[in-house]
Design an enzyme around this catalytic site. Structure first.
Site, PDB file in Angstrom:
ATOM      1  N   ASP A  49      35.850  35.234  42.368  1.00 11.81           N
ATOM      2  CA  ASP A  49      35.305  34.671  41.125  1.00 11.81           C
ATOM      3  C   ASP A  49      33.938  34.045  41.401  1.00 11.81           C
ATOM      4  O   ASP A  49      32.976  34.269  40.674  1.00 11.81           O
ATOM      5  CB  ASP A  49      36.230  33.569  40.568  1.00 11.81           C
ATOM      6  CG  ASP A  49      37.462  34.153  39.887  1.00 11.81           C
ATOM      7  OD1 ASP A  49      37.678  35.365  40.012  1.00 11.81           O
ATOM      8  OD2 ASP A  49      38.188  33.381  39.229  1.00 11.81           O
ATOM      9  N   ASP A  93      44.671  32.758  38.536  1.00 11.99           N
ATOM     10  CA  ASP A  93      43.656  33.679  38.064  1.00 11.99           C
ATOM     11  C   ASP A  93      44.200  34.553  36.925  1.00 11.99           C
ATOM     12  O   ASP A  93      45.149  35.308  37.120  1.00 11.99           O
ATOM     13  CB  ASP A  93      43.222  34.557  39.249  1.00 11.99           C
ATOM     14  CG  ASP A  93      42.080  35.457  38.880  1.00 11.99           C
ATOM     15  OD1 ASP A  93      41.011  34.920  38.551  1.00 11.99           O
ATOM     16  OD2 ASP A  93      42.258  36.683  38.881  1.00 11.99           O
ATOM     17  N   THR A 111      38.316  35.172  33.067  1.00 12.34           N
ATOM     18  CA  THR A 111      39.389  36.081  32.656  1.00 12.34           C
ATOM     19  C   THR A 111      40.461  35.363  31.843  1.00 12.34           C
ATOM     20  O   THR A 111      41.078  35.960  30.966  1.00 12.34           O
ATOM     21  CB  THR A 111      40.037  36.737  33.888  1.00 12.34           C
ATOM     22  OG1 THR A 111      40.398  35.729  34.815  1.00 12.34           O
ATOM     23  CG2 THR A 111      39.078  37.683  34.560  1.00 12.34           C
ATOM     24  N   THR A 112      40.687  34.091  32.148  1.00  9.88           N
ATOM     25  CA  THR A 112      41.665  33.345  31.358  1.00  9.88           C
ATOM     26  C   THR A 112      41.080  33.065  29.978  1.00  9.88           C
ATOM     27  O   THR A 112      41.727  33.286  28.954  1.00  9.88           O
ATOM     28  CB  THR A 112      42.004  32.006  32.055  1.00  9.88           C
ATOM     29  OG1 THR A 112      42.344  32.277  33.402  1.00  9.88           O
ATOM     30  CG2 THR A 112      43.151  31.315  31.368  1.00  9.88           C
TER      31      THR A 112
END
Ligand code: ADP
Ligand code: MG
Length: 555
Positions: free
Chosen positions: A385, A62, A95-96
């Site tokens: 997520d 994550d 988020t990545t």
């Protein structure tokens, strides 16, 4: 008078980087961070193993968790950490991607600047590109929020995480929970409590219509199953604690000692009497409960719990409607909450408490199982997520196709828009568009596919269909809508918007002033400068204890 006298307005030991030096330092730091993160992107992304200062291990894929745990200190790279956190808060996924895209935008900007384009021109071109990108995203989004879509959305978010092997079943749980708490098209994620209990396997996870508290009652003799239980929530100790302040009681003869003890007993009895008088069946106390007091409570038929965690206390209070009582005199029948069904049951090897059919009918829990704590922690991150994307889709009702289909379409449409703009700005918009190639390239790279082939074929496939994306498992280009790889529009929207904003903010910095040490490396290089002549990136190698291979080479 000499007019070339130097004037000092900063302390002599202040570090300062100006103009292009500051800019290239910042861009390089962000590119390095993006370079570290990008290997985790997509279904075939790898995991990172991080250790914190206490030596605890975290295994994760994550993006937000990785950057949070890395303890990054370089100021510009920190701005990317902030956008990843914001992405997590707002939509819970992507988020990545947001860091990877921001890193690539900066890289494209750097190329333009090196070719002699001015910063304002680059910023103007990127802004125009962004406006077009957001417009295109809206155009290509699909209106859908039925259960089937929600399941696909959840599955896409879970794919590639540690939980992937059970993604169907976990997606069912998440969608089920989200639909239970939905109210007027909104999902209050706070109402869903994801409780991790190690032991057994992920597939043994289940959903509870209410709350679960990972604790057993103090008394073993009282009933463990009550219908219509009245619940008291107390933040008041039912014991005498040693105070932090050194207090001394001067006792000169034995009768005084007895009086002192009697007095304490009397006070405890008074508290216990008040609990009994309130009519509570079950007492959750955030503080300690003295053994004698517990006996008295048990004698009165009151089930008690001591040292209940604050988060649990808050949840119990919210779900059952019990008032959070911090002064014992405020405890009465009015302050009690209600659970339709209270019971204690064993999960794997320890007893936990269930509060079902609560006052708030929407309180819902997911009991997350897994063989070890590392497994349940990473699965929980995947569920967070998934819950984020499902909630976003229920609220917004708009989705886009994943597997880089959406990014390829963005490139295509932003580029044809750029054709309509003349002069140098066109080049900046084209560069902005090209930055999105980093997503298909990285997905392919992480899956061990030929990146040039894949990206070229993807682009060609978009001549006919905007849904074509990369099936990373089979290395084929397929229709992602048919494949069911869907993501909320909100995730892409937020990611592209904040990556562009961060990029612009970083491009605008032409001067960095810091107190001595603030911009220095905390890593092994103590000299404050490495061979590349570039100022060091604060914190990154040092922030990864155990020397996780340090940083990839800088360009
Ligand atoms: P992020 O933190 O940005 O969400 P992930 O590691 O979850 O990063 O990867 C998200 C990317 O993986 C998105 O671009 C998404 O479209 C892509 N993706 C997810 N599932 C699939 C799939 N089954 N096939 C191809 N791409 C996928
Ligand atoms: Mg994701």
């Amino acid at each position: 008078m000499a007019n070339n006298q130097p004037i000092f307005i900063l302390p002599a030991d202040t570090q300062r980087f100006k103009g292009r030096d500051a800019l290239s330092m910042n861009i390089n730091a962000c590119k390095t961070l993006a370079g570290i993160i990008r290997t985790t992107l997509g279904p075939k992304g790898m995991d990172k193993m991080l250790t914190d200062s206490l030596g605890d291990i975290i295994l994760t894929n994550d993006g937000a968790t990785i950057v949070r745990e890395m303890d990054i200190t370089q100021p510009a790279a920190r701005m990317l950490v902030e956008i990843a956190k914001k992405q997590e808060d707002v939509v819970g996924d992507g988020t990545t991607s947001v860091i990877v895209v921001a890193g690539e935008l900066l890289s494209k900007a750097q190329e333009l600047l090196e070719d002699g384009y001015s910063t304002p021109l680059v910023i103007k071109g990127f802004r125009d590109g962004l406006a077009k990108a957001l417009e295109v995203l809206n155009d290509i989004s699909i209106n859908s929020k039925d259960k089937d879509t929600l399941l696909k959305i959840a599955q896409t978010a879970i794919t590639g995480k540690g939980a992937e092997f059970e993604k169907e079943m976990l997606s069912d749980l998440i969608v089920d929970a989200a639909l239970r708490v939905e109210e007027d098209g909104k999902v209050d994620k706070e109402r869903i409590n994801i409780q991790r209990i190690s032991g057994d396997s992920v597939k043994d996870s289940f959903i509870v219509d209410g709350l679960i508290v990972d604790k057993a009652p103090m008394s073993k003799s009282l009933p463990r199953d009550i219908k219509d239980a009245k619940i008291a929530v107390l933040k008041y100790p039912i014991e005498f604690k040693k105070t932090n302040i050194d207090s001394k009681v001067q006792i000169t003869d034995p009768s005084q000692m007895q009086a002192f003890i009697d007095n304490e007993k009397e006070m405890l009895k008074d508290i216990v009497d008040k609990v009994i008088a309130s009519g509570a069946d079950v007492l959750f106390c955030q503080k300690g409960i003295d053994e004698a007091a517990e006996n008295a409570l048990t004698h009165a038929g009151i089930i008690s719990y001591k040292r209940v965690r604050n988060t649990d206390i808050e949840r119990i209070s919210k779900a059952t409607g019990a008032k959070f009582v911090s002064n014992i005199d405020d405890l009465n029948s009015e302050s009690l909450g209600h659970a339709g069904h209270y019971y204690v049951d064993k999960i794997f090897d320890h007893e936990v408490t269930f509060l079902e059919k609560c006052e708030d009918p929407k309180a819902t829990s997911i009991i997350l199982r897994g063989s070890t704590r590392h497994v349940t922690e990473e699965v929980k991150r995947a569920l967070d997520d998934a819950l984020g994307v499902v909630a976003a889709t229920i609220e917004d009702g708009k989705v886009v196709v994943g597997g880089a289909a959406c990014e390829i379409e963005l490139i295509k449409q932003i580029k044809s828009y750029a054709e309509t703009i003349s002069g140098k700005e066109q080049i900046a918009i084209l560069s902005f568009a090209d930055a999105f190639e980093v997503i298909p390239r990285t997905l392919a790279e992480n899956a061990g596919l030929d990146t040039i082939d894949m990206v070229t074929n993807l682009k060609a496939s978009h001549e006919n269909s905007k849904n074509m994306g990369l099936d990373v498992i089979n290395g084929e280009i397929v229709d992602m809508e048919k494949e069911g790889v869907l993501e909320p529009l909100k995730v892409k929207f937020q990611a592209i918007n904040s990556a562009s904003e961060a990029c612009e903010m970083i491009l605008r910095i032409d001067d960095m002033v810091a107190a001595r040490g603030a911009l220095e490396s905390t890593g092994t290089d103590e000299s404050g400068n490495d061979d590349s002549g570039m100022p060091p990136m604060g914190g990154m190698p040092g922030g990864m204890p155990g020397g996780m291979g340090g940083m990839p080479p800088m360009m």
